[in-house]
Design an enzyme around this catalytic site. Sequence first.
Site, PDB file in Angstrom:
ATOM      1  N   HIS A  98     -10.061   1.485   0.125  1.00  0.00           N
ATOM      2  CA  HIS A  98      -9.586   2.828   0.493  1.00  0.00           C
ATOM      3  C   HIS A  98     -10.747   3.824   0.523  1.00  0.00           C
ATOM      4  CE1 HIS A  98      -5.284   2.860   1.076  1.00  0.00           C
ATOM      5  NE2 HIS A  98      -5.060   2.201  -0.042  1.00  0.00           N
ATOM      6  N   HIS A 111      -8.675  -3.528  -3.460  1.00  0.00           N
ATOM      7  CA  HIS A 111      -7.798  -2.732  -2.600  1.00  0.00           C
ATOM      8  C   HIS A 111      -8.186  -1.256  -2.653  1.00  0.00           C
ATOM      9  CE1 HIS A 111      -3.630  -1.975  -0.841  1.00  0.00           C
ATOM     10  NE2 HIS A 111      -4.022  -0.754  -1.209  1.00  0.00           N
ATOM     11  N   GLU A 112      -8.433  -0.729  -3.860  1.00  0.00           N
ATOM     12  CA  GLU A 112      -8.769   0.692  -3.987  1.00  0.00           C
ATOM     13  C   GLU A 112     -10.186   0.991  -3.497  1.00  0.00           C
ATOM     14  OE1 GLU A 112      -6.345   2.641  -4.498  1.00  0.00           O
ATOM     15  OE2 GLU A 112      -5.086   0.903  -4.917  1.00  0.00           O
ATOM     16  N   CYS A 164       0.849  -1.193   0.000  1.00  0.00           N
ATOM     17  CA  CYS A 164       0.000   0.000   0.000  1.00  0.00           C
ATOM     18  C   CYS A 164       0.878   1.233   0.000  1.00  0.00           C
ATOM     19  CB  CYS A 164      -0.916   0.010   1.227  1.00  0.00           C
ATOM     20  SG  CYS A 164      -2.007   1.453   1.309  1.00  0.00           S
TER      21      CYS A 164
END
Length: 495
Positions: free
Chosen positions: A460, A456-457, A414
């Site tokens: 976020h 993953h994004e 990350c």
Amino acid sequence: MTTEAEDAFRAELKRWRDVRGRSQSALAREVGYGPSYVSKVEGGTQRPSEAFALAADRVLQAGGSIAHAHRELSAGRGAVPRQQASEPGAPHESSLIVRHEDTRLHFDGAVYRATQRRELYNDSPDPITRYLIRISVDRYPGDPERSNEHYRANPLTWEEIDLTATVDGEPIGWKIQHDRDAFKELWLLFENAHGRYPLYPGESVWLEYSYTVGADKWGTWFQRAVRLPTERLSVQLDFPSALAPKVWGTETTMTAAALPFRTAITRTEGPGRTLFAWSTDDPPLHARYRLEWKFRSSNTEEETTDTMTATASEKMRSVGMVQEGDPILEKPAQRFTLPDEAEDARRVVAELGSAAERAAEVHVFGKGMGVAAPQIGIDRAAAIVRTPEGETLTLLNPRIIEESTETDEQYEGCLSFFDVRGMVPRPMAISVEHQDIDGTVRITMFERGMARLVAHEVDHLHGLLYRARMRPGVQPIPVSQYKGTGSQWQYGGGK
């Protein structure tokens, strides 16, 4: 009788002479040809040589346009016909057309001087008497809080800007529309104390304005947003060679896709100076073109780490990535209302593309990469993902609506705590609901590596870091122990 290709070359040469303000004789001297040579080429009685075309392209900083026109001429091809925005009665979204916009940015090591020239054509039935311009600066791209604090303490002033403006060489005045710490907006008025100079229907004019901003307030980027129908856009950057400059560019289209420039930026070395030139034809409305640079031999006060000894996280912090512990990474990002906030979305996606380019300068991403808006200090629900092959996916207001039961577990990194790598279980396939810039809702399925990158994004944008996805008792390992840097994720079945 001349061919279409010959006409296209002569038009290209004359266009760039006009943009750079060179007479025929001045250009002839600079390229090392006789005084009558340029006149004969433009008059159609002299076929241009390849050496002349290359020299003219270099001297006029045409970004390869003149050289390309000569290659088309040599191959016996003409320019592809395009609808001329200046034809009387042709439909346009605006009554004002930019035939050519050219920007030159000169840096002397301490101060930037931007000079912008626009050939404007009035395609309306009424005279035009003013033109709106914006001067916007951002010293710390990707760190808006730091920039806002900087400009509150050191606002951009009219005195330091030292604005000048002319219409066809005649000085003109202006009227201030907005005056903010890091943003100025004003109307250039086609008049002065001695007279008025309206742009009448069917006429064209060269508008030029120039302003100065110190390096302490500028930031290493320049961006153009296409707000009017434009036939040609060009940019020239002029830097001291001693700073060892490197330049790259990102385009954000009307659909909010963030891509590298479609045409190359040319580089020319001169006595003590390095020049970069780039141009494009018929840029679409609402597209944004952003050039960024870094000075590899610069030692500014803002550089807090030596790039040879900096940790991975320090390198990411140095290119504008928000680091773990910042509250913006721990809360859901604000969604866009589309299409009402389309312009804001395009701006954020442009910033994400630039941030990805900066990150790629300090690390090799063999598995692909992604950047979410909170990671560059922007509280909006936008992210981009780049595949290992270099393709870019834009995600606006994304949310995962379905996951496969089959999962796998692999290491992730990350950008907001890049000193470690964590073993993270993820679904092998996900379905994601997201929006286009026009508000259209789409559902896209991703598998394997792309599913991992996208998930993953999306995490976020919902305030989650991958630590929250790791199995209980499993801890990230130092990047020094990780052996997968630069390689792709491994899956069975050859994929």
